[in-house]
Scaffold this motif. Structure first.
Motif, PDB file in Angstrom:
ATOM      1  N   ALA A 205       0.850  -1.217   0.000  1.00 27.95           N
ATOM      2  CA  ALA A 205       0.000   0.000   0.000  1.00 27.95           C
ATOM      3  C   ALA A 205       0.872   1.248   0.000  1.00 27.95           C
ATOM      4  CB  ALA A 205      -0.921  -0.017   1.212  1.00 27.95           C
ATOM      5  N   PHE A 206       1.938   1.224   0.855  1.00 23.78           N
ATOM      6  CA  PHE A 206       2.842   2.385   0.890  1.00 23.78           C
ATOM      7  C   PHE A 206       3.536   2.574  -0.458  1.00 23.78           C
ATOM      8  CE2 PHE A 206       3.428   1.596   5.685  1.00 23.78           C
ATOM      9  CZ  PHE A 206       2.370   2.448   5.976  1.00 23.78           C
ATOM     10  N   ALA A 207       3.958   1.462  -1.054  1.00 21.27           N
ATOM     11  CA  ALA A 207       4.733   1.537  -2.289  1.00 21.27           C
ATOM     12  C   ALA A 207       3.890   2.026  -3.461  1.00 21.27           C
ATOM     13  CB  ALA A 207       5.327   0.162  -2.610  1.00 21.27           C
ATOM     14  N   LEU A 208       2.616   1.640  -3.495  1.00 14.98           N
ATOM     15  CA  LEU A 208       1.792   1.943  -4.673  1.00 14.98           C
ATOM     16  C   LEU A 208       0.758   3.036  -4.449  1.00 14.98           C
ATOM     17  CD1 LEU A 208       1.260  -1.742  -5.873  1.00 14.98           C
ATOM     18  CD2 LEU A 208       2.878  -0.084  -6.762  1.00 14.98           C
ATOM     19  N   ASP A 209       0.679   3.529  -3.218  1.00 16.80           N
ATOM     20  CA  ASP A 209      -0.373   4.489  -2.888  1.00 16.80           C
ATOM     21  C   ASP A 209      -0.368   5.749  -3.741  1.00 16.80           C
ATOM     22  OD1 ASP A 209      -2.627   5.227  -1.278  1.00 16.80           O
ATOM     23  OD2 ASP A 209      -1.321   6.774  -0.439  1.00 16.80           O
ATOM     24  N   PRO A 210       0.829   6.264  -4.122  1.00 15.68           N
ATOM     25  CA  PRO A 210       0.816   7.491  -4.941  1.00 15.68           C
ATOM     26  C   PRO A 210      -0.051   7.333  -6.184  1.00 15.68           C
ATOM     27  CG  PRO A 210       3.040   7.026  -4.202  1.00 15.68           C
ATOM     28  CD  PRO A 210       2.191   5.869  -3.779  1.00 15.68           C
ATOM     29  N   ASP A 211      -0.116   6.123  -6.687  1.00 13.62           N
ATOM     30  CA  ASP A 211      -1.007   5.908  -7.830  1.00 13.62           C
ATOM     31  C   ASP A 211      -2.067   4.896  -7.417  1.00 13.62           C
ATOM     32  OD1 ASP A 211      -2.288   5.441 -10.166  1.00 13.62           O
ATOM     33  OD2 ASP A 211      -0.448   5.353 -11.369  1.00 13.62           O
ATOM     34  N   ARG A 212      -3.135   5.408  -6.836  1.00 12.23           N
ATOM     35  CA  ARG A 212      -4.188   4.552  -6.266  1.00 12.23           C
ATOM     36  C   ARG A 212      -4.768   3.597  -7.310  1.00 12.23           C
ATOM     37  NH1 ARG A 212      -4.883   3.995  -0.755  1.00 12.23           N
ATOM     38  NH2 ARG A 212      -6.985   3.287  -0.355  1.00 12.23           N
ATOM     39  N   GLY A 213      -4.752   4.025  -8.553  1.00 12.79           N
ATOM     40  CA  GLY A 213      -5.306   3.191  -9.621  1.00 12.79           C
ATOM     41  C   GLY A 213      -4.547   1.884  -9.780  1.00 12.79           C
ATOM     42  N   ILE A 214      -3.213   1.974  -9.738  1.00 14.21           N
ATOM     43  CA  ILE A 214      -2.386   0.766  -9.870  1.00 14.21           C
ATOM     44  C   ILE A 214      -2.640  -0.162  -8.698  1.00 14.21           C
ATOM     45  CG2 ILE A 214       0.002  -0.091  -9.805  1.00 14.21           C
ATOM     46  CD1 ILE A 214       0.833   2.253 -11.491  1.00 14.21           C
ATOM     47  N   LEU A 215      -2.733   0.411  -7.504  1.00 10.17           N
ATOM     48  CA  LEU A 215      -2.970  -0.400  -6.303  1.00 10.17           C
ATOM     49  C   LEU A 215      -4.274  -1.183  -6.445  1.00 10.17           C
ATOM     50  CD1 LEU A 215      -1.953  -1.067  -3.450  1.00 10.17           C
ATOM     51  CD2 LEU A 215      -3.295   0.846  -2.607  1.00 10.17           C
ATOM     52  N   LYS A 216      -5.305  -0.481  -6.936  1.00  7.88           N
ATOM     53  CA  LYS A 216      -6.604  -1.154  -7.100  1.00  7.88           C
ATOM     54  C   LYS A 216      -6.527  -2.255  -8.135  1.00  7.88           C
ATOM     55  CE  LYS A 216     -10.361   1.410  -5.396  1.00  7.88           C
ATOM     56  NZ  LYS A 216     -11.758   1.673  -5.658  1.00  7.88           N
TER      57      LYS A 216
ATOM     58  N   VAL B  69      -7.409  -5.977   2.962  1.00  9.81           N
ATOM     59  CA  VAL B  69      -7.433  -5.450   1.595  1.00  9.81           C
ATOM     60  C   VAL B  69      -8.602  -4.472   1.430  1.00  9.81           C
ATOM     61  CG1 VAL B  69      -7.985  -6.144  -0.769  1.00  9.81           C
ATOM     62  CG2 VAL B  69      -6.205  -7.347   0.478  1.00  9.81           C
ATOM     63  N   ALA B  70      -9.746  -4.851   2.034  1.00  7.53           N
ATOM     64  CA  ALA B  70     -10.924  -3.978   1.929  1.00  7.53           C
ATOM     65  C   ALA B  70     -10.637  -2.609   2.547  1.00  7.53           C
ATOM     66  CB  ALA B  70     -12.114  -4.642   2.617  1.00  7.53           C
ATOM     67  N   VAL B  71      -9.927  -2.620   3.676  1.00  5.07           N
ATOM     68  CA  VAL B  71      -9.654  -1.361   4.382  1.00  5.07           C
ATOM     69  C   VAL B  71      -8.495  -0.601   3.714  1.00  5.07           C
ATOM     70  CG1 VAL B  71      -8.853  -0.368   6.569  1.00  5.07           C
ATOM     71  CG2 VAL B  71     -10.538  -2.245   6.571  1.00  5.07           C
ATOM     72  N   LEU B  72      -7.378  -1.318   3.520  1.00  7.93           N
ATOM     73  CA  LEU B  72      -6.166  -0.639   3.040  1.00  7.93           C
ATOM     74  C   LEU B  72      -6.248  -0.254   1.570  1.00  7.93           C
ATOM     75  CD1 LEU B  72      -3.482  -2.908   4.770  1.00  7.93           C
ATOM     76  CD2 LEU B  72      -4.021  -0.546   5.370  1.00  7.93           C
ATOM     77  N   TYR B  73      -6.869  -1.138   0.762  1.00  8.31           N
ATOM     78  CA  TYR B  73      -6.872  -0.908  -0.689  1.00  8.31           C
ATOM     79  C   TYR B  73      -8.231  -0.409  -1.195  1.00  8.31           C
ATOM     80  CZ  TYR B  73      -2.608  -3.829  -0.606  1.00  8.31           C
ATOM     81  OH  TYR B  73      -1.380  -4.368  -0.347  1.00  8.31           O
ATOM     82  N   ASP B  74      -9.152  -0.223  -0.247  1.00  9.22           N
ATOM     83  CA  ASP B  74     -10.486   0.265  -0.592  1.00  9.22           C
ATOM     84  C   ASP B  74     -11.134  -0.626  -1.669  1.00  9.22           C
ATOM     85  OD1 ASP B  74     -12.671   1.897  -0.451  1.00  9.22           O
ATOM     86  OD2 ASP B  74     -11.932   3.296  -1.968  1.00  9.22           O
TER      87      ASP B  74
ATOM     88  N   GLU C 167      -9.957 -11.281  -9.946  1.00 11.10           N
ATOM     89  CA  GLU C 167     -10.236 -10.089 -10.767  1.00 11.10           C
ATOM     90  C   GLU C 167     -11.668 -10.130 -11.274  1.00 11.10           C
ATOM     91  OE1 GLU C 167      -7.163 -10.211 -13.694  1.00 11.10           O
ATOM     92  OE2 GLU C 167      -5.740  -9.103 -12.439  1.00 11.10           O
ATOM     93  N   VAL C 168     -12.102 -11.332 -11.656  1.00 11.07           N
ATOM     94  CA  VAL C 168     -13.488 -11.479 -12.121  1.00 11.07           C
ATOM     95  C   VAL C 168     -14.455 -11.218 -10.976  1.00 11.07           C
ATOM     96  CG1 VAL C 168     -15.187 -13.082 -13.073  1.00 11.07           C
ATOM     97  CG2 VAL C 168     -12.848 -13.073 -13.952  1.00 11.07           C
ATOM     98  N   SER C 169     -14.130 -11.777  -9.811  1.00  7.69           N
ATOM     99  CA  SER C 169     -15.040 -11.609  -8.669  1.00  7.69           C
ATOM    100  C   SER C 169     -15.102 -10.160  -8.218  1.00  7.69           C
ATOM    101  CB  SER C 169     -14.636 -12.517  -7.513  1.00  7.69           C
ATOM    102  OG  SER C 169     -13.526 -11.975  -6.848  1.00  7.69           O
ATOM    103  N   LEU C 170     -14.068  -9.379  -8.562  1.00 11.78           N
ATOM    104  CA  LEU C 170     -14.104  -7.949  -8.263  1.00 11.78           C
ATOM    105  C   LEU C 170     -14.696  -7.157  -9.436  1.00 11.78           C
ATOM    106  CD1 LEU C 170     -10.569  -7.493  -6.615  1.00 11.78           C
ATOM    107  CD2 LEU C 170     -12.765  -7.833  -5.503  1.00 11.78           C
ATOM    108  N   GLU C 171     -15.158  -7.919 -10.429  1.00 13.30           N
ATOM    109  CA  GLU C 171     -15.809  -7.355 -11.621  1.00 13.30           C
ATOM    110  C   GLU C 171     -14.882  -6.423 -12.405  1.00 13.30           C
ATOM    111  OE1 GLU C 171     -20.431  -7.996 -10.906  1.00 13.30           O
ATOM    112  OE2 GLU C 171     -19.766  -5.941 -10.632  1.00 13.30           O
ATOM    113  N   ARG C 172     -13.614  -6.814 -12.452  1.00 17.33           N
ATOM    114  CA  ARG C 172     -12.696  -6.040 -13.280  1.00 17.33           C
ATOM    115  C   ARG C 172     -12.647  -6.628 -14.689  1.00 17.33           C
ATOM    116  NH1 ARG C 172      -9.053  -5.170  -8.865  1.00 17.33           N
ATOM    117  NH2 ARG C 172      -9.994  -3.451  -7.731  1.00 17.33           N
TER     118      ARG C 172
END
Lengths: 224, 228
Positions: free
Chosen positions: B44-55, B123-128, B189-194
């Motif tokens: 989360a710390f490493a990728l947070d600047p770009d929230r999109g990548i983290l998601k 993951v739900a909390v940290l990565y929204d 990824e499918v279960s997250l509907e991506r």
């Protein structure tokens, strides 16, 4: 009388080292046999072979009527091995260990509790994790885990090690009782004064071979 | 002469013992779980600047964390069996090797599923992250975990007595679990509907992997136990 343990020219390798280099040995039902010898002589390997844990490279090994060169596993349920290791889970309590090992050997939990009583393990220790016990207490619990299997052949590696005087007397009594009830006992010991008193016969092993055999002593036989 | 109670009863006995050991030693809760949460936090710390990548990377990061945690859990599980002559005692016990294997797999699966449940919350909390396909997610988690535990127990037994087991086990296991990582990540990824496609083929792939390893392990555990 057929031998419970029958070894002929038995050679066992640990890696490339011949820990047994041609052992000939017969042990009969109800006998208590002492294995004498210096460290590294092959006593522990001999016990491991009889337990079906270590395979032979060459030679014959028939234990409890099972040909170990064909199937080492067949004999394992019928022997009890007390080794240098405790064979106990250190984080489990005394009774949790006994419950597990007695059930694993298709004995009952009651057998395990009875074995603890027989070994004089105080009930206040039952719920303690094994790692918190003294070496002598652990040894008694290991012994209890072994006898609850009701083995036909007892294989004991330094059974007196770590025990106090009362514990050593208890072990001697258990070996004698086992032999009287028809089980066979093969044990290795460096405490020869005590061990020779309880043994019916002793053999000296060195360099992986049996060097000599002390015949049954009249005095010892009379005691037993 | 003692007789063992059969594969199923041996498996239950071993599973109960392993879970009891975990309850007593609390290595899972005290060490593996904090490690897993720490890994999630670091991602989360490493990728947070770009929230999109983290998601986007959430499913992969989740399963990489599970795999690392699984290696720790496996090492602990088999290190216990290698201590104090326990492997010899198990061989002498008369228990079925397949029963011992399945018991260890059962305990590992339960421990890892509990860990994953906590990590999902993390993951739900940290990565929204919002989990939508719950049945698929549950199936993916169960089958992937069975596969990890099934393969891990085989390689855990293989490495148990080796002096270098701590470093050897990840080297052996992680490449082998790459298909699980890929399938579980795609399924999630499918279960997250991506992704629009159905995720059930990934679940089926995970099921096949688990079945193959559970079958192999049941047969291979005897020679593995003998050679350990």
């Amino acid at each position: 009388m057929s031998a419970i343990v029958h070894l002929r020219s038995a050679v066992a390798l640990i890696g490339r080292f011949p820990a047994l280099a041609g052992v000939n040995l017969d042990v009969h039902a109800g006998e208590i046999l002492l294995l004498r010898g210096p460290n590294g002589a092959g006593k522990t390997t001999l016990l491991g072979v009889c337990a079906g844990l270590i395979g032979l490279s060459t030679g014959e090994a028939v234990v409890l009527g099972e040909d170990l060169t064909r199937n080492r596993r067949a004999v394992r349920r019928r022997v009890g091995l007390l080794g240098h290791d405790s064979f106990l889970y250190q984080d489990l309590s005394v009774v949790e260990n006994l419950d597990f090992w007695s059930r694993a050997a298709a004995a009952t939990v009651a057998d395990g509790r009875a074995a603890l009583d027989r070994l004089g393990v105080a009930s206040r220790l039952f719920e303690l994790p094994v790692h918190s016990l003294s070496a002598g207490q652990r040894r008694r619990v290991s012994f209890a885990a072994m006898i609850c299997r009701r083995p036909e052949l007892w294989l004991l590696d330094e059974p007196h090690a770590g025990l106090d005087s009362a514990g050593r007397d208890l072990v001697d009594g258990l070996m004698s009782e086992a032999a009287t009830s028809g089980a066979t006992v093969l044990f290795a010991s460096h405490e020869l004064d005590r061990a020779e008193h309880v043994a019916h016969r002793s053999v000296t092993i060195s360099g992986g071979v049996i060097l000599d055999e002390t015949p049954p002593s009249t005095e010892t036989r009379a005691d037993s | 002469m003692s007789q063992s109670g059969g594969v199923l009863s041996d498996a239950l006995l071993v599973a109960r013992k392993d879970l009891l050991l975990e309850r007593r030693a609390k290595i899972g809760i005290g060490q593996v779980l904090p490690f897993a949460i720490l890994v999630l936090l670091l991602f989360a710390f490493a990728l947070d600047p770009d929230r999109g990548i983290l998601k986007l990377a959430t499913p992969g990061l989740f399963w990489v964390t599970v795999l690392f945690s699984a290696v720790l859990t496996l090492q602990r599980s088999f290190a216990l069996e290698a201590e104090d002559g326990i492997l010899e005692a198990l061989r002498l016990s008369g228990m079925s090797p397949a029963g011992i294997y399945l018991g260890k797999v059962t305990a590992l699966t339960i421990e890892l599923l509990l860990l994953e449940a906590v990590l999902v919350l993390g993951v739900a909390v940290l990565y929204d992250t919002k989990f939508l396909g719950i049945p698929l997610l549950f199936a993916i988690a169960l089958l992937a975990t069975l596969g990890i535990a099934g393969a891990g127990a085989v390689y855990g037994a293989l490495a148990a007595r080796l002096r270098s087991r701590e470093t050897l086990l990840p080297l052996l296991l992680l490449p082998l679990l790459a298909p699980v990582l890929i399938a579980a990540t795609r399924g999630c990824e499918v279960s997250l509907e991506r992704e629009a496609m159905s995720g059930w083929p990934w679940a089926a792939l995970l099921g096949i992997f688990a079945l193959v390893y559970l079958t192999l392990g049941s047969f291979l555990f005897r020679p593995l136990l003998e050679d350990a």
